[in-house]
Design an enzyme around this catalytic site. Structure first.
Site, PDB file in Angstrom:
ATOM      1  N   GLU A   1      -5.621   0.703   5.532  1.00 34.98           N
ATOM      2  CA  GLU A   1      -5.758   1.357   6.842  1.00 34.98           C
ATOM      3  C   GLU A   1      -6.822   0.659   7.689  1.00 34.98           C
ATOM      4  O   GLU A   1      -6.643   0.473   8.886  1.00 34.98           O
ATOM      5  CB  GLU A   1      -6.144   2.835   6.661  1.00 34.98           C
ATOM      6  CG  GLU A   1      -5.010   3.721   6.205  1.00 34.98           C
ATOM      7  CD  GLU A   1      -4.038   4.035   7.344  1.00 34.98           C
ATOM      8  OE1 GLU A   1      -4.432   3.980   8.508  1.00 34.98           O
ATOM      9  OE2 GLU A   1      -2.869   4.315   7.039  1.00 34.98           O
TER      10      GLU A   1
ATOM     11  N   TRP B   1       0.834  -1.218   0.000  1.00 31.78           N
ATOM     12  CA  TRP B   1       0.000   0.000   0.000  1.00 31.78           C
ATOM     13  C   TRP B   1       0.864   1.261   0.000  1.00 31.78           C
ATOM     14  O   TRP B   1       0.340   2.359  -0.085  1.00 31.78           O
ATOM     15  CB  TRP B   1      -0.973   0.003   1.186  1.00 31.78           C
ATOM     16  CG  TRP B   1      -0.382  -0.441   2.481  1.00 31.78           C
ATOM     17  CD1 TRP B   1       0.246   0.327   3.390  1.00 31.78           C
ATOM     18  CD2 TRP B   1      -0.381  -1.778   2.996  1.00 31.78           C
ATOM     19  NE1 TRP B   1       0.652  -0.436   4.451  1.00 31.78           N
ATOM     20  CE2 TRP B   1       0.268  -1.728   4.247  1.00 31.78           C
ATOM     21  CE3 TRP B   1      -0.873  -3.003   2.542  1.00 31.78           C
ATOM     22  CZ2 TRP B   1       0.457  -2.861   5.038  1.00 31.78           C
ATOM     23  CZ3 TRP B   1      -0.691  -4.131   3.330  1.00 31.78           C
ATOM     24  CH2 TRP B   1      -0.034  -4.058   4.551  1.00 31.78           C
TER      25      TRP B   1
ATOM     26  N   CYS C   1      10.531   1.040  18.426  1.00 30.97           N
ATOM     27  CA  CYS C   1       9.945   1.443  19.712  1.00 30.97           C
ATOM     28  C   CYS C   1       8.788   0.482  20.035  1.00 30.97           C
ATOM     29  O   CYS C   1       7.632   0.866  20.147  1.00 30.97           O
ATOM     30  CB  CYS C   1       9.455   2.897  19.638  1.00 30.97           C
ATOM     31  SG  CYS C   1       9.133   3.601  21.247  1.00 30.97           S
TER      32      CYS C   1
HETATM   33  S1  SF4 Z   1      14.674   6.100  22.202  1.00 32.34           S
HETATM   34 FE1  SF4 Z   1      12.590   6.570  22.849  1.00 32.34          FE
HETATM   35  S2  SF4 Z   1      11.412   6.707  20.953  1.00 32.34           S
HETATM   36 FE2  SF4 Z   1      13.310   5.642  20.501  1.00 32.34          FE
HETATM   37  S3  SF4 Z   1      12.870   3.467  20.744  1.00 32.34           S
HETATM   38 FE3  SF4 Z   1      13.655   4.181  22.689  1.00 32.34          FE
HETATM   39  S4  SF4 Z   1      11.866   4.733  23.855  1.00 32.34           S
HETATM   40 FE4  SF4 Z   1      11.216   4.609  21.734  1.00 32.34          FE
END
Ligand code: SF4
Length: 375
Positions: free
Chosen positions: A58, A45, A211
């Protein structure tokens, strides 16, 4: 508000909205865009600017992981290649195409919204956020995802991944869902006016691949120099978790009802609700102190107005939904008397085992069909 929530300290979160001067903001945005150019996921997509195809992705991605969505997305676009094709399709065909993805309200809304786009907007996906938000099943983050990806419009997003990234970035001291307007402000403030498409996709990828909910890979993160969670060694503690109520568990008696012609009785659920419009094997919740057999006899009488004899156990299936778990106790049954009536459903039909594949069923019922084929 629950007792647990009310006992939590109410932090003043207003100062948490970071104020970046324009140089810092530009550098911050560019760092993520550079990372995305190198590490962004290749997804089908992202190779199109067709708002319909992006919209489909989405909606599918709302509660489902990318690897599950990929084959559905490709099949869907072969089956319903345009918004006009989807709008003209029968709802049963739409639900069949969605079968196995779960959260079927998404498919019903997508179908209804396709009809809105065709009837009210001449088949062209609107580019005005307030109009997009009038389409069935499209909330603010889905609208932002579509408008930025299809038209590069600077509309922010705030899906689950992005909430987590931003909550860590600013070290939000309360659960993200209790600070939504603040997180929206941050998402909006970060978004570069002319690079919204790539930036929003980059934010999603950062949340999905670096993250992550557990053990974020901060050493690889392009934002680790500015992230308040990382700088204060709080990345594994944040976001602050929501206070969760225990998940209820329902025991269900389910009947595979046979007639003398080796046919099975199935019913179509009413259009509203979690599994609305799908077909199922009839049954219902086992009341306290009730046996499975007694439950099935009672439910079948109440729902379909017929009498059955409950026979052998076929299969037991445990299935988890987001807000509850069910155990389906499935038994073969023999139709004794009465003409089946759709008392608590929209339609009933006698079908052969081979015909079952023609109807959209929820995932747990598909397991029953597989067991029947081996029977
Ligand atoms: S530095 Fe902050 S934004 Fe980046 S992966 Fe680690 S916790 Fe997540």
């Amino acid at each position: 508000m629950t007792k647990a929530e009310s006992s939590q300290p109410q932090a003043d979160i207003t100062p948490l909205v970071p104020v970046w001067d324009s140089d810092h903001l530009t550098a911050f945005q560019q760092t993520l865009l550079d990372w995305y150019a190198q590490h962004g996921r290749k997804l089908p997509w992202r190779e199109t600017r067709d708002p319909y195809a992006i919209w489909v992705s989405e909606i599918m991605l709302q509660q489902t992981q990318v690897k599950t969505v990929l084959p559905y997305y490709k099949r869907w676009l072969l089956r319903f290649p345009t918004v006009e094709a989807l709008a003209a399709a029968d709802l049963q065909e739409v639900l069949k195409g969605w079968q196995g993805l779960g959260y079927y309200a998404r498919a019903r809304n997508l179908h209804r919204a396709a009809q809105q786009v065709v009837q009210q907007h001449g088949g062209l996906f609107p580019q005005d956020l307030s109009i997009v938000l009038t389409l069935a099943g499209i909330g603010r983050t889905t609208a932002g995802g579509i408008l930025s990806a299809a038209f590069n419009l600077p509309v922010p997003i705030l899906d689950g991944n992005v909430k987590r990234v931003l909550a860590r970035l600013i070290a939000l001291p309360l659960p993200p869902n209790r600070a939504l307007s603040l997180l929206w402000q941050v998402s909006e403030q970060l978004l570069p006016i002319d690079r919204a498409r790539d930036f929003n996709q980059a934010l999603m990828d950062l949340g999905a691949t670096i993250c992550t909910p557990k053990q974020p890979a901060c050493l690889l993160c392009p934002w680790n120099h500015s992230c308040r969670a990382y700088q204060t060694h709080m990345q594994n503690e944040l976001p602050v978790p929501e206070a969760r109520a225990p998940i209820p568990h329902k025991q269900i008696g389910v009947a595979v009802i046979w007639n003398d012609r080796q046919q099975i009785l199935i019913d179509r659920r009413r259009p509203e609700g979690l599994l609305g419009g799908l077909w199922e094997f009839p049954g219902g919740k086992i009341e306290p102190g009730e046996t499975v057999a007694a439950c099935i006899r009672r439910e079948i009488q109440e729902e379909l107005g017929i009498e059955v004899e409950v026979g052998d156990h076929l299969i037991t299936i445990d299935h988890a939904y987001t807000h509850f778990h069910v155990t389906l106790n499935v038994h073969h049954c023999r139709h004794i008397t009465g003409e089946p009536q759709p008392i608590e459903c929209d339609e009933v039909r006698w079908v052969t085992v081979d015909q079952l594949d023609q109807f959209p069923f929820p995932k747990a019922n598909v397991t029953i069909i597989e067991a029947l084929k081996k029977y």
